[in-house]
Design a protein around this motif. Structure first.
Motif, PDB file in Angstrom:
ATOM      1  N   UNK A 150     -18.497 -18.976  -6.954  1.00 33.15           N
ATOM      2  CA  UNK A 150     -19.089 -20.190  -6.422  1.00 33.15           C
ATOM      3  C   UNK A 150     -18.753 -20.346  -4.950  1.00 33.15           C
ATOM      4  N   UNK A 151     -19.755 -20.755  -4.165  1.00 31.14           N
ATOM      5  CA  UNK A 151     -19.521 -21.083  -2.760  1.00 31.14           C
ATOM      6  C   UNK A 151     -18.987 -22.515  -2.675  1.00 31.14           C
ATOM      7  N   UNK A 158     -14.106 -20.592   3.038  1.00 28.32           N
ATOM      8  CA  UNK A 158     -14.566 -19.299   3.517  1.00 28.32           C
ATOM      9  C   UNK A 158     -16.087 -19.220   3.445  1.00 28.32           C
ATOM     10  N   UNK A 159     -16.701 -18.462   4.340  1.00 24.51           N
ATOM     11  CA  UNK A 159     -18.155 -18.281   4.292  1.00 24.51           C
ATOM     12  C   UNK A 159     -18.586 -17.661   2.966  1.00 24.51           C
ATOM     13  N   UNK A 160     -19.809 -17.955   2.563  1.00 29.44           N
ATOM     14  CA  UNK A 160     -20.325 -17.437   1.295  1.00 29.44           C
ATOM     15  C   UNK A 160     -20.303 -15.922   1.263  1.00 29.44           C
ATOM     16  N   UNK A 208     -18.221 -13.910   2.634  1.00 24.54           N
ATOM     17  CA  UNK A 208     -16.851 -13.448   2.383  1.00 24.54           C
ATOM     18  C   UNK A 208     -16.493 -13.627   0.908  1.00 24.54           C
ATOM     19  N   UNK A 209     -16.861 -14.786   0.351  1.00 23.68           N
ATOM     20  CA  UNK A 209     -16.581 -15.036  -1.063  1.00 23.68           C
ATOM     21  C   UNK A 209     -17.329 -14.047  -1.954  1.00 23.68           C
ATOM     22  N   UNK A 210     -18.573 -13.759  -1.603  1.00 22.77           N
ATOM     23  CA  UNK A 210     -19.359 -12.809  -2.386  1.00 22.77           C
ATOM     24  C   UNK A 210     -18.738 -11.420  -2.339  1.00 22.77           C
ATOM     25  N   UNK A 211     -18.263 -11.028  -1.169  1.00 27.55           N
ATOM     26  CA  UNK A 211     -17.623  -9.722  -1.046  1.00 27.55           C
ATOM     27  C   UNK A 211     -16.344  -9.640  -1.864  1.00 27.55           C
ATOM     28  N   UNK A 212     -15.566 -10.720  -1.849  1.00 27.98           N
ATOM     29  CA  UNK A 212     -14.346 -10.734  -2.650  1.00 27.98           C
ATOM     30  C   UNK A 212     -14.639 -10.679  -4.131  1.00 27.98           C
ATOM     31  N   UNK A 213     -15.683 -11.395  -4.565  1.00 31.28           N
ATOM     32  CA  UNK A 213     -16.063 -11.368  -5.980  1.00 31.28           C
ATOM     33  C   UNK A 213     -16.542  -9.988  -6.395  1.00 31.28           C
ATOM     34  N   UNK A 241     -22.857  -1.769 -17.874  1.00 33.57           N
ATOM     35  CA  UNK A 241     -23.446  -2.526 -16.779  1.00 33.57           C
ATOM     36  C   UNK A 241     -22.512  -3.611 -16.310  1.00 33.57           C
ATOM     37  N   UNK A 242     -22.556  -3.917 -15.004  1.00 35.13           N
ATOM     38  CA  UNK A 242     -21.744  -5.000 -14.447  1.00 35.13           C
ATOM     39  C   UNK A 242     -22.664  -5.935 -13.674  1.00 35.13           C
ATOM     40  N   UNK A 243     -22.378  -7.234 -13.762  1.00 33.00           N
ATOM     41  CA  UNK A 243     -23.291  -8.241 -13.240  1.00 33.00           C
ATOM     42  C   UNK A 243     -22.510  -9.264 -12.419  1.00 33.00           C
ATOM     43  N   UNK A 244     -22.887  -9.416 -11.155  1.00 32.37           N
ATOM     44  CA  UNK A 244     -22.262 -10.378 -10.257  1.00 32.37           C
ATOM     45  C   UNK A 244     -23.249 -11.526 -10.042  1.00 32.37           C
ATOM     46  N   UNK A 245     -22.819 -12.745 -10.347  1.00 33.92           N
ATOM     47  CA  UNK A 245     -23.693 -13.906 -10.240  1.00 33.92           C
ATOM     48  C   UNK A 245     -23.014 -15.015  -9.451  1.00 33.92           C
ATOM     49  N   UNK A 246     -23.844 -15.857  -8.839  1.00 35.89           N
ATOM     50  CA  UNK A 246     -23.357 -17.017  -8.099  1.00 35.89           C
ATOM     51  C   UNK A 246     -23.830 -18.281  -8.802  1.00 35.89           C
TER      52      UNK A 246
END
Length: 290
Positions: free
Chosen positions: A57-58, A65-67, A69-74, A94-99
């Motif tokens: 979550x942003x 932190x900027x979104x 940066x958070x996305x990269x960390x996730x 499979x791996x799934x990254x969601x916001x």
């Protein structure tokens, strides 16, 4: 071979109901380590594909932190989780990254995959942290059309050595019995079938309980220990599942009023049982159909 239970799925259908498996991870090893072990074990025993989902979550709070940066960390945490699964002998399909909101996105991925089992953790620490983490598990349970396996963090309790199935002798509990029997057969462990008399459920059908016992015997390979105590369902199920290494299997909602007040057995057990819990929702019959 068919489970001898009117309205129940076949054994093969129950197996299909656990394909694929979705492990919801937070990226926090303390929270997800036990759930990871369970997901890898069930996937391996059932030859089911295993998928992972991590939701971030942003924040618009000052100093956040900027979104990006958070996305990269996730994304890095998700990669670490894939490696952790492989390190304990699992295979990630499979791996799934969601916001977004965690429970909502977990359920969205489960729906896209037609996942038949969601595995999630529940915090075993202090009351505040436990509430915050368990609220996600509860939201997933409320919204899921498929079984949800909740694994509490802390000392390993997987694989369990016993399965306890809560049975209210209703049509909904047919599905609970099938799911619990399947897990018992998969794990090769004994079953206690707990049919509680109490509240608005003072009289249980002996024929339904006997039919459920036969279904479990067929699916698990051994007859269950059948208990028919009086009292509050949560208390009686917890007594039967006193050991931490016991998998408790119940439906999402226990019908009717219990001791003059409505109570969700699954929610109470999620907070009070220190071992793993399998929550089977009412729409399982639809989930079993391809």
């Amino acid at each position: 071979m068919r489970a001898k239970c009117a309205g129940c799925a076949t054994v093969n259908d129950a197996t299909e109901a656990l394909r694929p498996i979705l492990l919801a991870t937070s990226g926090d090893d303390d929270d997800v380590a036990a759930a990871r072990v369970a997901a890898v074990d069930v996937a391996g025993r059932s030859s089911a594909p295993l998928h992972l989902v991590l939701v971030w979550q942003a924040s618009t709070a000052p100093g956040s932190l900027p979104a990006a940066v958070l996305a990269g960390g996730a994304a890095a945490k998700l990669e670490d989780e894939v490696r952790a699964v492989v390190d304990i002998g699992g295979t990630v399909s499979g791996s799934h990254l969601r916001r977004g909101f965690r429970a909502k996105q977990i359920l969205a991925v489960a729906g896209e995959l037609r996942a038949r089992l969601i595995v999630t953790g529940a915090h075993g620490g202090g009351a505040v942290f436990r509430f915050l983490h368990d609220s996600v598990s509860e939201a997933v349970i409320r919204g899921s059309g498929f079984p949800v396996l909740v694994i509490r963090s802390g000392p390993p309790a997987w694989p369990p050595r016993h399965v306890v199935i809560g049975d209210n002798a209703s049509q909904d509990s047919d599905r609970v019995v099938v799911a619990g029997g399947w897990f018992a057969g998969l794990l090769g462990v004994p079953v206690r079938l707990v049919a509680v008399r109490g509240g608005n459920n003072p009289a249980l059908s002996a024929s339904v309980i006997a039919r459920h016992a036969r279904t479990i015997a067929e699916m698990a390979g051994a007859a269950p220990d059948v208990l028919t105590p009086d009292g509050d369902p949560v208390d009686r199920i917890l007594e039967a599942a006193a050991e931490r290494d016991t998998l408790v299997v119940v439906g999402h909602r226990w019908p009717g009023r219990i001791e003059a007040w409505e109570k969700r057995v699954s929610t109470s057990l999620l907070h009070e049982h220190q071992g793993p819990s399998l929550i089977v929702p009412r729409p399982l019959s639809a989930a079993l159909r391809d």
